[in-house]
Design a protein around this motif. Structure first.
Motif, PDB file in Angstrom:
ATOM      1  N   HIS A   1      45.428  30.907  44.187  1.00 52.48           N
ATOM      2  CA  HIS A   1      45.478  30.528  42.771  1.00 52.48           C
ATOM      3  C   HIS A   1      44.179  29.814  42.366  1.00 52.48           C
ATOM      4  O   HIS A   1      44.193  28.749  41.756  1.00 52.48           O
ATOM      5  CB  HIS A   1      46.698  29.630  42.507  1.00 52.48           C
TER       6      HIS A   1
ATOM      7  N   THR B   1      40.950  24.686  36.428  1.00 57.47           N
ATOM      8  CA  THR B   1      41.630  24.519  37.722  1.00 57.47           C
ATOM      9  C   THR B   1      41.478  23.150  38.353  1.00 57.47           C
ATOM     10  O   THR B   1      42.136  22.869  39.356  1.00 57.47           O
ATOM     11  CB  THR B   1      41.072  25.518  38.753  1.00 57.47           C
TER      12      THR B   1
ATOM     13  N   PHE C   1      40.826  34.215  46.287  1.00 57.88           N
ATOM     14  CA  PHE C   1      41.047  33.578  44.976  1.00 57.88           C
ATOM     15  C   PHE C   1      42.447  33.896  44.464  1.00 57.88           C
ATOM     16  O   PHE C   1      43.128  33.056  43.901  1.00 57.88           O
ATOM     17  CB  PHE C   1      39.970  34.009  43.956  1.00 57.88           C
TER      18      PHE C   1
ATOM     19  N   THR D   1      35.637  32.776  36.759  1.00 52.89           N
ATOM     20  CA  THR D   1      35.940  33.345  38.068  1.00 52.89           C
ATOM     21  C   THR D   1      34.875  34.293  38.633  1.00 52.89           C
ATOM     22  O   THR D   1      34.492  34.148  39.805  1.00 52.89           O
ATOM     23  CB  THR D   1      37.315  34.045  38.013  1.00 52.89           C
TER      24      THR D   1
ATOM     25  N   LEU E   1      42.152  30.689  40.194  1.00 48.44           N
ATOM     26  CA  LEU E   1      41.737  30.972  38.814  1.00 48.44           C
ATOM     27  C   LEU E   1      42.918  30.796  37.879  1.00 48.44           C
ATOM     28  O   LEU E   1      44.068  30.951  38.271  1.00 48.44           O
ATOM     29  CB  LEU E   1      41.202  32.407  38.690  1.00 48.44           C
ATOM     30  N   GLN E   2      42.604  30.447  36.664  1.00 49.42           N
ATOM     31  CA  GLN E   2      43.641  30.388  35.630  1.00 49.42           C
ATOM     32  C   GLN E   2      43.255  31.326  34.490  1.00 49.42           C
ATOM     33  O   GLN E   2      43.733  32.447  34.422  1.00 49.42           O
ATOM     34  CB  GLN E   2      43.867  28.946  35.184  1.00 49.42           C
ATOM     35  N   CYS E   3      42.329  30.881  33.619  1.00 47.52           N
ATOM     36  CA  CYS E   3      41.968  31.784  32.519  1.00 47.52           C
ATOM     37  C   CYS E   3      41.063  32.909  32.988  1.00 47.52           C
ATOM     38  O   CYS E   3      40.907  33.914  32.308  1.00 47.52           O
ATOM     39  CB  CYS E   3      41.306  31.018  31.384  1.00 47.52           C
ATOM     40  N   GLY E   4      40.420  32.726  34.141  1.00 50.19           N
ATOM     41  CA  GLY E   4      39.602  33.798  34.708  1.00 50.19           C
ATOM     42  C   GLY E   4      38.177  33.868  34.197  1.00 50.19           C
ATOM     43  O   GLY E   4      37.396  34.692  34.655  1.00 50.19           O
TER      44      GLY E   4
END
Ligand code: FES
Ligand code: FES
Lengths: 788, 164
Positions: free
Chosen positions: B95, B138, B91, B103, B97-100
């Protein structure tokens, strides 16, 4: 390019805590002695509150307080405000109705808070709320923006006759009328830009805490702009003086605009924490989020595009009704005006534009910015008009676009914006190549053999980002300046902390901002940390929205770094006993020109603090500089998205079989992160085009109030995405950045609908283009086919 | 108040709980394992996925009492010391994940998916299998990529362990 500098696909520094479950979102924070609050919300969309009896609720186990709008008013807590003044064409100011954090006397939407319970546990607070007796006198409601101005429609606020907030316009009506009078062809469209629920995966949350010893308040909050929240809660709501209120935005799980605004719940948590003398925590549930988060879009528009000889665009006019919901949210007035009508020129050289916008109240939750905010609505109008015009004129949509593209820069549009740079044809050419447009005809024939309809749709969008020059927005009614701040603190060992007023809620600033510092100072990226989201640490900042953190936030860091470098050179000149003008700084080393003397970054940092090599009269010790950066113009990211769909005419179901995006974002700091932003934006745009719709029934009940009936894009609804870029660096900021956060959401809806209508050969299709909607459109367009 | 006993991340825990306590509440509030998130109230988002006796479960859909005696694993159990699980590493590398926020649920779902469907996962299978997980950031593109890469990496780790 260094491995961690500008342009490198550096893996994100913030990821470790997220993938190991160690993120700290607001709900993950537990304060000693914390209590829980439950909001009792009006079940009616429009109702007089004739009485509230809280007596039996107060006796329930664990209950610490039950509070109402009357208590709030009694404590002189001020109303929530909209911070952008819009004047109607007759010069009158917008009609902003009072918005108390807890409804007092009247509830204006289903979900308007009417009372709160604070208890030891959330379960106890909920149980007690069931014992509150509220007497309502239910009033007729209105939810449809197209109907709310009608004579006889229910009146929501006394200050706004006909539920009209403002009647605004932009552009030259006379010039547009003249162009239409002599037009060779006019394309007309009626468009509904569907209402959306932002639905960041982390629901909103707040913890208010009051320290009676110091009389300081602290608010932990899921916000995209903690300083603006503090300013509004201090100066307008009057909760506490600004210096006695600290706002902390810890890890925030997505925002997309919906966490910009100052909401009732955070105000009430703060207020209640003082009343009960303990921290008060609120975590929104998803069903509650549907009711209480600001929604997006919700425009009804009639638009027309006029053409002269040979497909040359001569004028555009649009009339839009924008639903702002039951109260004016923080920035709601700016979205359908200065973030919408100013983009109606698209990528085109359009000599005349006129746009009228009526903003209206309805008995629905407030509507405000959602990813793209006004620009997706504008792009949808322009790009649908262009595509439909091409079909009516029997021209290739590519040729029609190319013929009308702005080709020389700077370009002044008739609607305020001055485009600084771009090469629209370059993005379109590249996208066509990647999407294999040449092979489309064959793919369509092949699909037809299988009984499927295939379509190709373009969207050549433009947006205005990097908001924005403070003087310019001030003259347009903004209550704030839209600069950004940065402070670069160098530690004695040479490591660096950057304090920024930008806020990251998924964008990866801890990485991209550190890349900039690593490159400029020539130090390892591990030695840089980015601090944001706490008003006690960062002095002030305007936060993150409108793709402004790169173009504005990083520009502020550049300015602060320049000052740091200048000061460090002075230190180095004392350290190496050389003239300041002879000091050269490169790759983390200070050298004296023409000699072999050098000093490392860390040496100079140390000497700045120990101050043994210079006197106080010569130089101030320390190495820390701050800067405010106010942009000189908006930035103008633009690009071309091409969507290819396949439709089953038997069911109406649409499959997106190909997606190509070629965007011009100017300089790119981290291509991996930029691609991710484009992916996410496209998903939200596809969601709007195919699935998402916030529907209220005529009584104002939200029918799509959960993930069961509000359809969110899932992995299966999206194809693999082909993403590429072209680059024309932005001349308006030191790094050449334009911004990338909203492009996908702006471009995508028009690309999808253009593709579907290309496949089914009728323009009569509203968003969301669900299977039943497409099926009906196919049937309506070809009754003969249906009869077969 | 009823008493529950279960194993969480290898540790035996016993507690008295209100009978309406969901597993996710127990993990987050009683044990302060806040890596497991709550993104909805209708079992639609998958932010809360954990493993119960080796199978992926939405921890918002069961009462903690239903996990009596069970072996529960959360996102906090995946990394061994500072060494990330191959799926976590995938992960990060891709990339995914962004804000998580989604996730932990995505990663727990992905590990379970590999256990059920093996190490060679195509795009279509992964997308179908993610039907219970929502991500708003994402667009799924990089999540799908991460899971495919993570699945392969898990095979390599298993082989390496077997060879030892
Ligand atoms: S919290 Fe959404 S599925 Fe469990
Ligand atoms: S990374 Fe934000 S919801 Fe998935």
């Amino acid at each position: 390019m260094s491995a961690t500098g500008i342009g490198a696909a550096v893996r994100r520094k913030e990821d470790y805590r997220f993938i190991t479950g160690k993120g700290q979102y607001t709900d993950d924070i537990s304060r000693p002695g914390q209590t829980h609050i439950h909001f009792l919300r009006s079940p009616h969309a429009h109702a007089k509150i004739t009485s509230i009896d809280t007596a039996s609720a107060k006796t329930m186990p664990g209950v610490l307080a039950v509070l109402t709008g009357a208590d709030l008013a009694g404590d002189k807590i001020g109303n929530l405000i909209c911070g952008w003044m819009i004047h109607s064409k007759d010069g009158t100011p917008m009609k902003m109705a009072p918005h108390p954090a807890i409804a007092h006397g009247k509830a204006c939407y289903a979900g308007d808070p009417v009372a709160v319970v604070i208890a030891e546990t959330l379960g106890q607070a909920r149980d007690a709320a069931e014992k509150i007796e509220v007497d309502y006198e239910v009033l007729p409601a209105v939810v449809d923006p197209a109907k709310t101005q009608e004579a006889g429609a229910p009146q929501i606020h006394e200050v706004a006759p006909q539920n009209t907030i403002f009647q605004w316009h932009l552009g030259e009506a006379a010039a547009v009328d003249a162009a239409f009078a002599s037009a060779k062809h006019v394309t007309k469209l009626d468009i509904v830009n569907n209402r959306l629920v932002p639905n960041a995966m982390e629901p909103r949350a707040a913890i208010g805490e009051y320290d009676s010893g110091t009389q300081n308040f602290t608010l932990w909050n899921t916000t995209q702009n903690p300083h603006v929240a503090r300013l509004v809660i201090a100066a307008f709501v009057g909760m506490a003086p600004e210096h006695k209120l600290r706002v902390i935005a810890p890890d925030v799980g997505g925002g997309f605009g919906s966490k910009i605004f100052i909401y009732p719940e955070e105000v009430v948590c703060l207020w209640a924490s003082k009343k009960v003398g303990r921290p008060v925590k609120w975590v929104c549930e998803r069903a509650e989020a549907f009711l209480a988060d600001a929604h997006g879009r919700d425009h009804v528009t009639h638009a027309e595009l006029a053409f002269g000889e040979g497909g040359k665009m001569t004028a555009l006019r649009a009339k839009t009704i924008a639903n702002l919901g039951a109260y004016m949210s923080t920035f709601s007035s700016s979205i359908p005006t200065y973030l919408y009508a100013t983009l109606l020129s698209g990528q085109y050289d359009l000599p005349a534009i006129y746009c009228e916008v009526d903003a209206v109240y309805t008995n629905t939750v407030p509507v405000d910015a959602y990813r793209g905010a006004g620009r997706p609505e504008a792009t949808f109008v322009v790009e649908r008009l262009v595509e439909v015009a091409a079909r009516e004129l029997h021209m290739d949509p590519v040729e029609l676009r190319r013929k009308n593209f702005v080709k020389s820069f700077p370009h002044q549009t008739p609607v305020i914006m001055n485009y600084d740079v771009g090469d629209y044809d370059a993005s379109m050419r590249k996208a066509m190549e990647i999407a294999d447009v040449n092979g489309f005809a064959a793919r369509r024939r092949e699909a037809e053999k299988r009984g499927k309809l295939r379509g190709l749709g373009y969207s050549t969008y433009i947006e205005a980002c990097g908001i924005a020059p403070s003087q310019a927005v001030g003259s347009l009614g903004a209550g704030v300046g839209l600069w950004e701040s940065a402070e670069v603190r160098v530690n004695p060992t040479g490591s660096v902390e950057v304090l920024t007023g930008s806020h990251s809620h998924g964008q990866g600033h801890e990485t991209t901002f550190a890349q900039l510092v690593s490159e400029r100072l020539g130090i390892p990226i591990e030695n840089v940390s980015i601090v944001h989201g706490d008003t006690d640490k960062v002095q002030f900042g305007m936060g993150t929205y409108g793709s402004r953190s790169g173009a504005v936030g990083m520009s502020a860091i550049v300015k602060a770094l320049e000052k740091v470098e200048a000061k460090a050179k002075k230190v180095a000149s004392h350290l190496m006993e050389a003239a300041e003008s002879d000091i050269v700084f490169k790759d983390g080393q200070f050298t004296v020109a023409g000699t072999d003397k050098s000093a490392a970054w860390a040496d100079v940092a140390l000497h700045a603090y120990i101050a043994h090599k210079f006197t106080g009269a010569q130089l101030e010790p320390g190495l820390k500089e701050g800067a405010f950066y106010d942009p000189t113009n908006f930035t103008f990211p633009a690009g071309c998205h091409i969507c290819e769909v396949e439709i089953d005419p038997e069911t109406g179901s649409t499959t997106i079989v190909g997606w190509t995006a070629v965007d011009d974002f100017g300089t790119i700091i981290n291509p991996m992160i930029v691609e991710g932003q484009v992916h996410g934006g496209i998903a939200q745009g596809v969601g709007q085009a195919l699935m998402e719709n916030a529907v209220y029934d005529k009584d104002g009940q939200l029918m799509s109030g959960s993930f069961m009936d509000y359809s969110m894009p899932r992995a299966e609804n999206l194809p693999p995405l082909k993403i590429d870029t072209t680059v024309t660096p932005c001349p308006g900021n030191p790094l050449g950045i334009k911004g990338c956060g909203e492009a996908g959401a702006i471009a995508a809806p028009a690309a999808v609908i253009n593709a579907i209508t290309d496949a089914i050969r009728t323009e009569n299709l509203a968003m969301p283009a669900t299977a039943p909607a497409v099926w009906a459109a196919v049937r309506a367009a070809a009754p003969a086919l249906a009869a077969e | 108040m009823p008493r529950v006993s279960l194993t969480v991340n290898g540790k035996a825990v016993t507690a008295d709980v209100e009978s309406r306590t969901l597993l996710v509440q127990f993990l987050r509030e009683n044990l302060r394992l806040t890596g497991t998130h709550v993104g909805c109230d209708t079992s639609q988002c998958g932010c809360c996925v954990v493993h119960v006796d080796g199978r992926a479960v939405k921890s918002c859909t069961i009462l903690v009492q239903q996990a009596e005696g069970a072996d529960v694993k959360t996102i906090e159990s995946l990394a061994v010391g500072d060494t990330l699980h191959p799926m976590q590493e995938a992960f990060r590398q891709n990339h995914g994940l962004q804000c998580g926020f989604c996730t932990p649920g995505m990663i727990m779902t992905a590990v379970d998916l590999v256990a059920r469907k093996g190490h060679d996962l195509d795009d279509k299978t992964i997308r179908e299998e993610l039907e219970g997980n929502l991500c708003r950031c994402t667009g799924y593109h990089n999540i799908v990529k991460s899971i495919a890469a993570g699945a392969k990496a898990m095979a390599a780790t298993t082989t390496a362990q077997a060879a030892e």
